[in-house]
Motif scaffolding. Structure first.
Motif, PDB file in Angstrom:
ATOM      1  N   UNK A 120       0.837  -1.201   0.000  1.00 50.35           N
ATOM      2  CA  UNK A 120       0.000   0.000   0.000  1.00 50.35           C
ATOM      3  C   UNK A 120       0.870   1.248   0.000  1.00 50.35           C
ATOM      4  N   UNK A 121       1.924   1.248   0.823  1.00 42.30           N
ATOM      5  CA  UNK A 121       2.829   2.398   0.908  1.00 42.30           C
ATOM      6  C   UNK A 121       3.518   2.656  -0.428  1.00 42.30           C
ATOM      7  N   UNK A 122       3.901   1.592  -1.121  1.00 42.70           N
ATOM      8  CA  UNK A 122       4.564   1.737  -2.421  1.00 42.70           C
ATOM      9  C   UNK A 122       3.637   2.394  -3.436  1.00 42.70           C
ATOM     10  N   UNK A 123       2.367   1.986  -3.454  1.00 44.04           N
ATOM     11  CA  UNK A 123       1.423   2.577  -4.399  1.00 44.04           C
ATOM     12  C   UNK A 123       1.071   4.010  -4.028  1.00 44.04           C
ATOM     13  N   UNK A 124       1.101   4.302  -2.732  1.00 49.26           N
ATOM     14  CA  UNK A 124       0.790   5.655  -2.271  1.00 49.26           C
ATOM     15  C   UNK A 124       2.005   6.578  -2.332  1.00 49.26           C
ATOM     16  N   UNK A 125       3.200   5.992  -2.554  1.00 50.54           N
ATOM     17  CA  UNK A 125       4.461   6.739  -2.631  1.00 50.54           C
ATOM     18  C   UNK A 125       4.757   7.465  -1.322  1.00 50.54           C
ATOM     19  N   UNK A 126       4.547   6.749  -0.214  1.00 50.42           N
ATOM     20  CA  UNK A 126       4.875   7.275   1.115  1.00 50.42           C
ATOM     21  C   UNK A 126       5.605   6.183   1.889  1.00 50.42           C
ATOM     22  N   UNK A 127       6.162   6.569   3.008  1.00 48.81           N
ATOM     23  CA  UNK A 127       6.887   5.603   3.832  1.00 48.81           C
ATOM     24  C   UNK A 127       5.916   4.630   4.498  1.00 48.81           C
ATOM     25  N   UNK A 128       6.380   3.398   4.693  1.00 50.45           N
ATOM     26  CA  UNK A 128       5.543   2.391   5.341  1.00 50.45           C
ATOM     27  C   UNK A 128       5.141   2.834   6.744  1.00 50.45           C
ATOM     28  N   UNK A 129       6.070   3.481   7.441  1.00 50.25           N
ATOM     29  CA  UNK A 129       5.779   3.934   8.807  1.00 50.25           C
ATOM     30  C   UNK A 129       4.650   4.957   8.821  1.00 50.25           C
ATOM     31  N   UNK A 130       4.574   5.798   7.785  1.00 50.49           N
ATOM     32  CA  UNK A 130       3.518   6.813   7.724  1.00 50.49           C
ATOM     33  C   UNK A 130       2.150   6.155   7.577  1.00 50.49           C
ATOM     34  N   UNK A 131       2.077   5.081   6.762  1.00 56.38           N
ATOM     35  CA  UNK A 131       0.814   4.369   6.590  1.00 56.38           C
ATOM     36  C   UNK A 131       0.415   3.687   7.893  1.00 56.38           C
TER      37      UNK A 131
END
Length: 303
Positions: free
Chosen positions: A21-32
């Motif tokens: 999900x983080x990769x598709x959203x282009x954000x850090x995993x920790x943020x998700x």
């Protein structure tokens, strides 16, 4: 509760994996992970449970997910409408129509409209009569061509844009194939190839045969005009089709003969929801169509 939290939650629900999900959203995993944690704290429930290396929605998470999907879909549509108001020549028009209109009418009107508005996009959806009504009511499409025209419908408005004549189609070697006009009763001994139940042309032809004094004997049933034309051309029976369904698409073609008694027609309407304002780009297309069919100053709304 923030919009970002709902977007992150829905993406994790779809992917069942925070990293993906983080990769598709282009954000850090920790943020998700952090936003999902804050959302669960605010709601006071667990939205996900672990299943191996993946995440799975809890029962309450599934309920919440359905609501979030609807909220974000409505939000996307609202944003799209705002953009259309600022530039209605670059929007998308969602239009439904029966198969028989897809051969000639739809390509013709869309081609003419795009000469004026080349940047407008179209999303097409074919369907039978009840499907098209449902798609308009559920806002799956903005406008729909439909036949027969629904004379009275509390939730639907529209205009009759065309009344089309239906012709008898016969094998080329049929005794009546060379006639200019015939009476429908002259085909009472022939076997008919009709549309399957649920298609609006079937009851039109059926009732015309009853009016002519006979019940049609059915040899085959089909779901596409090309198939019906092909079967007739191959000598498998006779049929009755609208003029727009008789444009040649292959070398093997049946003979067509005008019906003098009864004269068989179908009404074609352009419909929309009464309680929902059309996007500006769809309004432009509707006005274009009314002008195209010569109805701009002679509108006939559904009551």
């Amino acid at each position: 509760m923030e919009l970002r939290q709902l977007q992150y939650f829905l993406k994790v629900a779809q992917k069942e994996h925070v990293t993906q999900a983080a990769e598709e959203l282009h954000v850090a995993q920790s943020a998700v992970s952090r936003q999902i944690h804050h959302l669960e704290e605010e709601l006071g429930v667990d939205l996900f449970m672990h299943k191996g290396r993946n995440l799975q929605l809890t029962p309450v998470g599934q309920l919440f997910c359905k609501r979030v999907e609807g909220i974000l879909k409505d939000l996307d549509r609202a944003v799209g409408e705002v953009h259309e108001f600022s530039d209605p020549e670059k929007g998308e028009i969602r239009i439904g129509f029966p198969h028989s209109l897809g051969i000639h009418l739809i390509p013709s009107v869309v081609s003419e409209f795009r000469k004026r508005y080349p940047n407008v996009k179209f999303k097409f959806k074919q369907g039978m009569y009840p499907t098209l009504i449902r798609d308009v009511l559920s806002s799956e499409v903005d406008l729909a061509f439909i036949s027969p025209f629904p004379e009275k419908h509390e939730q639907i408005g529209g205009d009759v844009v065309l009344t089309e004549e239906l012709y008898a189609i016969l094998p080329q070697n049929h005794p009546l194939a060379g006639e200019e006009t015939i009476r429908l009763e002259q085909l009472k001994e022939d076997k008919f190839i009709l549309f399957s139940k649920g298609y609006s042309l079937r009851p039109i032809v059926w009732h015309a045969c009853l009016e002519a004094g006979f019940t049609p004997r059915i040899a085959f049933e089909g779901e596409e005009t090309d198939a019906i034309r092909g079967l007739v051309a191959a000598g498998m029976g006779v049929s009755v089709l609208p003029e727009m369904a008789l444009f040649q698409t292959n070398p093997l073609q049946p003979a067509r003969v005008r019906l003098s008694s009864p004269r068989v027609t179908r009404s074609i309407g352009l419909i929309h929801r009464n309680d929902e304002k059309l996007p500006l780009v769809a309004q432009s297309f509707r006005s274009f169509l009314l002008d195209y069919f010569g109805l701009e100053n002679n509108k006939t709304p559904v009551n």
